[in-house]
Motif scaffolding. Structure first.
Motif, PDB file in Angstrom:
ATOM      1  N   LEU A 167     -37.033 -65.180-120.876  1.00 16.43           N
ATOM      2  CA  LEU A 167     -35.593 -65.383-121.106  1.00 16.43           C
ATOM      3  C   LEU A 167     -34.972 -64.261-121.936  1.00 16.43           C
ATOM      4  O   LEU A 167     -33.878 -63.791-121.638  1.00 16.43           O
ATOM      5  CB  LEU A 167     -35.353 -66.714-121.821  1.00 16.43           C
ATOM      6  N   ASP A 168     -35.695 -63.819-122.982  1.00 18.22           N
ATOM      7  CA  ASP A 168     -35.074 -62.786-123.830  1.00 18.22           C
ATOM      8  C   ASP A 168     -35.127 -61.383-123.213  1.00 18.22           C
ATOM      9  O   ASP A 168     -34.662 -60.424-123.816  1.00 18.22           O
ATOM     10  CB  ASP A 168     -35.614 -62.818-125.270  1.00 18.22           C
ATOM     11  N   GLU A 169     -35.685 -61.284-122.006  1.00 18.22           N
ATOM     12  CA  GLU A 169     -35.630 -60.004-121.272  1.00 18.22           C
ATOM     13  C   GLU A 169     -34.627 -60.073-120.122  1.00 18.22           C
ATOM     14  O   GLU A 169     -34.487 -59.122-119.345  1.00 18.22           O
ATOM     15  CB  GLU A 169     -37.009 -59.663-120.684  1.00 18.22           C
ATOM     16  N   ARG A 170     -33.937 -61.209-119.990  1.00 20.66           N
ATOM     17  CA  ARG A 170     -32.988 -61.354-118.878  1.00 20.66           C
ATOM     18  C   ARG A 170     -31.792 -60.433-119.057  1.00 20.66           C
ATOM     19  O   ARG A 170     -31.233 -60.318-120.141  1.00 20.66           O
ATOM     20  CB  ARG A 170     -32.508 -62.815-118.788  1.00 20.66           C
ATOM     21  N   LYS A 171     -31.428 -59.802-117.963  1.00 20.71           N
ATOM     22  CA  LYS A 171     -30.244 -58.926-117.936  1.00 20.71           C
ATOM     23  C   LYS A 171     -29.561 -59.086-116.594  1.00 20.71           C
ATOM     24  O   LYS A 171     -30.248 -59.145-115.566  1.00 20.71           O
ATOM     25  CB  LYS A 171     -30.688 -57.466-118.075  1.00 20.71           C
ATOM     26  N   HIS A 187     -28.697 -65.638-122.369  1.00 21.40           N
ATOM     27  CA  HIS A 187     -29.506 -64.427-122.521  1.00 21.40           C
ATOM     28  C   HIS A 187     -29.000 -63.289-121.637  1.00 21.40           C
ATOM     29  O   HIS A 187     -28.939 -62.146-122.049  1.00 21.40           O
ATOM     30  CB  HIS A 187     -30.971 -64.724-122.199  1.00 21.40           C
ATOM     31  N   HIS A 188     -28.619 -63.634-120.405  1.00 19.94           N
ATOM     32  CA  HIS A 188     -28.252 -62.582-119.452  1.00 19.94           C
ATOM     33  C   HIS A 188     -26.939 -61.881-119.802  1.00 19.94           C
ATOM     34  O   HIS A 188     -26.666 -60.803-119.287  1.00 19.94           O
ATOM     35  CB  HIS A 188     -28.196 -63.143-118.018  1.00 19.94           C
ATOM     36  N   ASN A 189     -26.091 -62.513-120.675  1.00 27.19           N
ATOM     37  CA  ASN A 189     -24.783 -61.877-120.948  1.00 27.19           C
ATOM     38  C   ASN A 189     -24.634 -61.378-122.377  1.00 27.19           C
ATOM     39  O   ASN A 189     -23.556 -60.939-122.768  1.00 27.19           O
ATOM     40  CB  ASN A 189     -23.633 -62.825-120.565  1.00 27.19           C
ATOM     41  N   ARG A 190     -25.722 -61.465-123.168  1.00 30.58           N
ATOM     42  CA  ARG A 190     -25.543 -61.170-124.600  1.00 30.58           C
ATOM     43  C   ARG A 190     -25.261 -59.695-124.869  1.00 30.58           C
ATOM     44  O   ARG A 190     -24.801 -59.344-125.946  1.00 30.58           O
ATOM     45  CB  ARG A 190     -26.742 -61.662-125.413  1.00 30.58           C
TER      46      ARG A 190
END
Ligand SMILES: Nc1ccn([C@H]2C[C@H](O)[C@@H](COP(=O)(O)O)O2)c(=O)n1
Ligand SMILES: [Mg+2]
Length: 219
Positions: free
Chosen positions: A61-65, A189-192
Protein backbone atom coordinates in the motif's frame (compact mmCIF):
# COMPACT_ATOMS: atom_id res chain seq x y z
CA UNK A 1 -56.80 -0.65 16.78
CA UNK A 2 -53.49 1.01 15.80
CA UNK A 3 -52.47 0.41 12.18
CA UNK A 4 -49.08 -1.30 11.75
CA UNK A 5 -46.44 0.84 9.94
CA UNK A 6 -46.40 0.26 6.21
CA UNK A 7 -43.83 0.92 3.52
CA UNK A 8 -46.40 2.36 1.13
CA UNK A 9 -46.15 5.23 -1.33
CA UNK A 10 -46.92 7.79 1.39
CA UNK A 11 -43.90 6.64 3.46
CA UNK A 12 -41.62 6.88 0.46
CA UNK A 13 -42.92 10.37 -0.35
CA UNK A 14 -42.47 11.64 3.21
CA UNK A 15 -38.91 10.28 3.23
CA UNK A 16 -38.22 12.17 0.01
CA UNK A 17 -39.75 15.37 1.39
CA UNK A 18 -37.53 15.14 4.46
CA UNK A 19 -34.51 14.96 2.22
CA UNK A 20 -35.52 18.28 0.66
CA UNK A 21 -34.40 18.06 -2.92
CA UNK A 22 -35.42 21.71 -3.37
CA UNK A 23 -32.12 23.51 -3.74
CA UNK A 24 -34.01 26.81 -3.56
CA UNK A 25 -33.70 26.20 0.19
CA UNK A 26 -29.93 26.20 -0.21
CA UNK A 27 -29.17 22.87 1.34
CA UNK A 28 -25.55 21.89 0.96
CA UNK A 29 -25.37 18.96 -1.43
CA UNK A 30 -22.48 16.62 -0.62
CA UNK A 31 -21.45 13.86 -3.00
CA UNK A 32 -19.50 11.04 -1.35
CA UNK A 33 -17.49 8.69 -3.49
CA UNK A 34 -17.79 5.03 -2.50
CA UNK A 35 -14.56 3.20 -3.39
CA UNK A 36 -11.68 4.34 -1.15
CA UNK A 37 -13.83 6.95 0.59
CA UNK A 38 -16.45 4.77 2.29
CA UNK A 39 -15.22 1.32 1.22
CA UNK A 40 -11.63 0.08 1.33
CA UNK A 41 -10.99 -0.94 -2.29
CA UNK A 42 -7.19 -0.84 -2.11
CA UNK A 43 -6.75 -2.81 1.13
CA UNK A 44 -9.22 -5.48 0.07
CA UNK A 45 -7.59 -5.72 -3.34
CA UNK A 46 -4.22 -6.66 -1.81
CA UNK A 47 -5.79 -9.29 0.45
CA UNK A 48 -7.64 -10.90 -2.45
CA UNK A 49 -4.76 -10.60 -4.92
CA UNK A 50 -2.38 -12.37 -2.52
CA UNK A 51 -4.93 -15.11 -1.81
CA UNK A 52 -5.50 -15.73 -5.52
CA UNK A 53 -1.94 -15.26 -6.77
CA UNK A 54 0.36 -16.03 -3.81
CA UNK A 55 3.44 -16.51 -6.01
CA UNK A 56 3.16 -13.19 -7.85
CA UNK A 57 4.76 -9.88 -7.00
CA UNK A 58 2.43 -7.27 -5.55
CA UNK A 59 2.57 -3.60 -4.59
CA UNK A 60 2.50 -2.73 -0.89
CA UNK A 61 0.00 0.00 0.00
CA UNK A 62 2.72 2.51 0.86
CA UNK A 63 4.29 1.97 -2.58
CA UNK A 64 1.05 2.68 -4.44
CA UNK A 65 1.21 5.44 -7.02
CA UNK A 66 -1.34 6.52 -9.60
CA UNK A 67 -5.08 5.88 -9.52
CA UNK A 68 -5.35 2.60 -11.38
CA UNK A 69 -3.90 -0.42 -9.58
CA UNK A 70 -3.79 -2.24 -12.91
CA UNK A 71 -1.47 0.34 -14.48
CA UNK A 72 1.05 0.06 -11.65
CA UNK A 73 1.04 -3.75 -11.66
CA UNK A 74 1.49 -3.83 -15.43
CA UNK A 75 4.63 -1.75 -14.99
CA UNK A 76 5.97 -4.44 -12.64
CA UNK A 77 5.09 -7.23 -15.05
CA UNK A 78 2.89 -6.86 -18.13
CA UNK A 79 1.18 -10.21 -17.38
CA UNK A 80 -0.15 -8.92 -14.08
CA UNK A 81 -2.81 -6.65 -15.61
CA UNK A 82 -5.21 -9.51 -16.35
CA UNK A 83 -4.67 -10.94 -12.88
CA UNK A 84 -5.49 -7.59 -11.26
CA UNK A 85 -8.70 -7.40 -13.29
CA UNK A 86 -9.60 -10.98 -12.38
CA UNK A 87 -9.50 -10.03 -8.68
CA UNK A 88 -11.93 -7.14 -8.81
CA UNK A 89 -14.37 -8.49 -11.37
CA UNK A 90 -14.89 -11.63 -9.28
CA UNK A 91 -18.33 -12.07 -7.72
CA UNK A 92 -18.34 -10.82 -4.15
CA UNK A 93 -15.33 -8.51 -4.42
CA UNK A 94 -17.29 -5.25 -4.18
CA UNK A 95 -19.80 -6.59 -1.68
CA UNK A 96 -17.05 -7.71 0.70
CA UNK A 97 -15.15 -4.40 0.74
CA UNK A 98 -14.51 -3.43 4.37
CA UNK A 99 -15.54 0.01 5.60
CA UNK A 100 -13.02 2.83 5.71
CA UNK A 101 -12.59 3.54 9.41
CA UNK A 102 -15.21 5.96 10.71
CA UNK A 103 -16.85 6.47 7.30
CA UNK A 104 -20.22 4.98 8.08
CA UNK A 105 -20.94 6.90 11.31
CA UNK A 106 -19.63 10.07 9.64
CA UNK A 107 -21.89 9.62 6.58
CA UNK A 108 -24.89 9.04 8.85
CA UNK A 109 -24.10 12.05 10.99
CA UNK A 110 -23.55 14.23 7.92
CA UNK A 111 -26.89 13.17 6.42
CA UNK A 112 -28.63 14.05 9.68
CA UNK A 113 -27.15 17.57 9.77
CA UNK A 114 -29.52 20.47 9.21
CA UNK A 115 -29.27 21.91 5.73
CA UNK A 116 -27.17 19.07 4.32
CA UNK A 117 -28.12 16.48 1.70
CA UNK A 118 -25.77 13.57 1.16
CA UNK A 119 -25.54 11.40 -1.93
CA UNK A 120 -23.20 8.55 -2.81
CA UNK A 121 -21.61 9.13 -6.18
CA UNK A 122 -19.72 6.17 -7.60
CA UNK A 123 -18.33 5.08 -10.95
CA UNK A 124 -18.91 1.49 -12.02
CA UNK A 125 -16.38 -0.72 -13.71
CA UNK A 126 -17.08 -1.14 -17.40
CA UNK A 127 -17.33 -4.85 -16.47
CA UNK A 128 -20.44 -3.92 -14.47
CA UNK A 129 -21.93 -7.41 -14.02
CA UNK A 130 -21.00 -7.91 -10.34
CA UNK A 131 -19.76 -4.45 -9.46
CA UNK A 132 -22.98 -2.56 -10.12
CA UNK A 133 -25.42 -4.65 -8.08
CA UNK A 134 -22.84 -5.17 -5.33
CA UNK A 135 -22.39 -1.41 -4.88
CA UNK A 136 -26.12 -1.20 -4.11
CA UNK A 137 -25.91 -4.23 -1.82
CA UNK A 138 -22.92 -2.72 -0.01
CA UNK A 139 -24.77 0.53 0.66
CA UNK A 140 -27.85 -1.34 1.86
CA UNK A 141 -25.76 -3.57 4.13
CA UNK A 142 -23.62 -0.82 5.68
CA UNK A 143 -25.90 2.22 5.63
CA UNK A 144 -29.40 0.79 5.32
CA UNK A 145 -32.13 0.57 2.67
CA UNK A 146 -33.07 4.23 3.02
CA UNK A 147 -29.71 5.11 1.46
CA UNK A 148 -30.53 3.28 -1.79
CA UNK A 149 -32.42 6.39 -2.96
CA UNK A 150 -29.23 8.40 -2.51
CA UNK A 151 -27.00 6.43 -4.88
CA UNK A 152 -25.81 8.12 -8.06
CA UNK A 153 -23.94 5.88 -10.47
CA UNK A 154 -21.98 7.88 -13.00
CA UNK A 155 -19.02 7.07 -15.17
CA UNK A 156 -18.64 10.82 -15.68
CA UNK A 157 -18.94 12.62 -12.33
CA UNK A 158 -18.37 16.05 -13.89
CA UNK A 159 -21.99 16.17 -15.07
CA UNK A 160 -23.40 15.56 -11.61
CA UNK A 161 -24.71 18.53 -9.64
CA UNK A 162 -23.59 19.13 -6.06
CA UNK A 163 -21.58 21.56 -3.94
CA UNK A 164 -18.82 19.20 -2.75
CA UNK A 165 -17.47 15.93 -4.09
CA UNK A 166 -15.33 14.00 -1.61
CA UNK A 167 -13.34 11.61 -3.77
CA UNK A 168 -9.95 9.87 -3.64
CA UNK A 169 -9.39 10.14 -7.39
CA UNK A 170 -7.15 13.20 -7.64
CA UNK A 171 -8.02 14.25 -11.19
CA UNK A 172 -11.68 13.95 -12.14
CA UNK A 173 -12.24 14.77 -15.77
CA UNK A 174 -15.22 14.45 -18.04
CA UNK A 175 -17.42 16.22 -20.52
CA UNK A 176 -18.19 19.15 -18.19
CA UNK A 177 -15.07 21.30 -17.94
CA UNK A 178 -16.36 23.33 -14.96
CA UNK A 179 -18.19 20.93 -12.65
CA UNK A 180 -20.60 22.45 -10.15
CA UNK A 181 -18.84 20.82 -7.20
CA UNK A 182 -15.64 21.61 -5.41
CA UNK A 183 -13.48 18.50 -5.20
CA UNK A 184 -12.12 17.58 -1.78
CA UNK A 185 -9.45 14.91 -2.22
CA UNK A 186 -9.91 12.07 0.23
CA UNK A 187 -6.40 10.99 1.12
CA UNK A 188 -5.32 7.52 -0.03
CA UNK A 189 -1.89 6.01 -0.55
CA UNK A 190 -2.15 6.43 -4.31
CA UNK A 191 -2.86 10.20 -4.12
CA UNK A 192 -0.64 11.36 -1.26
CA UNK A 193 1.97 12.77 -3.68
CA UNK A 194 -0.55 15.15 -5.25
CA UNK A 195 0.03 18.65 -3.91
CA UNK A 196 -1.97 21.86 -3.58
CA UNK A 197 -5.42 20.37 -3.09
CA UNK A 198 -8.00 20.72 -0.36
CA UNK A 199 -8.07 17.37 1.40
CA UNK A 200 -9.91 15.27 3.89
CA UNK A 201 -7.41 12.83 5.43
CA UNK A 202 -9.75 10.57 7.37
CA UNK A 203 -13.22 10.23 8.90
CA UNK A 204 -11.99 9.87 12.45
CA UNK A 205 -10.49 13.18 13.59
CA UNK A 206 -13.67 15.21 13.07
CA UNK A 207 -12.21 17.60 10.46
CA UNK A 208 -14.97 16.61 8.01
CA UNK A 209 -17.41 18.57 10.22
CA UNK A 210 -15.33 21.76 9.80
CA UNK A 211 -15.35 21.33 6.02
CA UNK A 212 -19.12 20.87 5.93
CA UNK A 213 -19.78 23.81 8.25
CA UNK A 214 -17.44 26.00 6.19
CA UNK A 215 -19.20 25.12 2.91
CA UNK A 216 -22.63 25.63 4.49
CA UNK A 217 -21.65 29.26 5.11
CA UNK A 218 -20.50 29.70 1.52
CA UNK A 219 -23.60 28.59 -0.41
N1 LIG B 1 -7.41 1.81 -8.14
C1 LIG B 1 -8.62 1.70 -8.69
C2 LIG B 1 -9.68 2.34 -8.09
C3 LIG B 1 -10.90 2.22 -8.65
N2 LIG B 1 -11.04 1.48 -9.76
C4 LIG B 1 -12.35 1.32 -10.36
C5 LIG B 1 -13.18 0.40 -9.58
C6 LIG B 1 -14.37 1.13 -9.17
O1 LIG B 1 -15.57 0.55 -9.50
C7 LIG B 1 -14.26 2.45 -9.85
C8 LIG B 1 -14.49 3.40 -8.77
O2 LIG B 1 -14.13 4.62 -9.05
P1 LIG B 1 -14.50 5.80 -8.07
O3 LIG B 1 -16.00 6.03 -8.20
O4 LIG B 1 -14.13 5.44 -6.68
O5 LIG B 1 -13.71 6.93 -8.63
O6 LIG B 1 -12.99 2.55 -10.45
C9 LIG B 1 -10.00 0.86 -10.32
O7 LIG B 1 -10.18 0.18 -11.33
N3 LIG B 1 -8.78 0.98 -9.79
MG1 LIG C 1 -12.89 6.31 -5.26
Amino acid sequence: MKKPPTQDKTDIMSRRTKQTYDYGQKNLCVLLDLDQVLADFEGHFITKFREKFPDDRFVQLDERKGFYIKDQYEKLDRNLGDKVRAVYIEKGFFLDLPEIKGAIPAAREMAAMDGVDVFICSSPLTEYQNCLSEKFEWVEKHLGPEWLDRIIIAKDKTVINGHILIDDRPYINGSCKSPAWKHIVFTAHHNRHVEGRQRLDNWTDGTWRDIIEDFKKRI
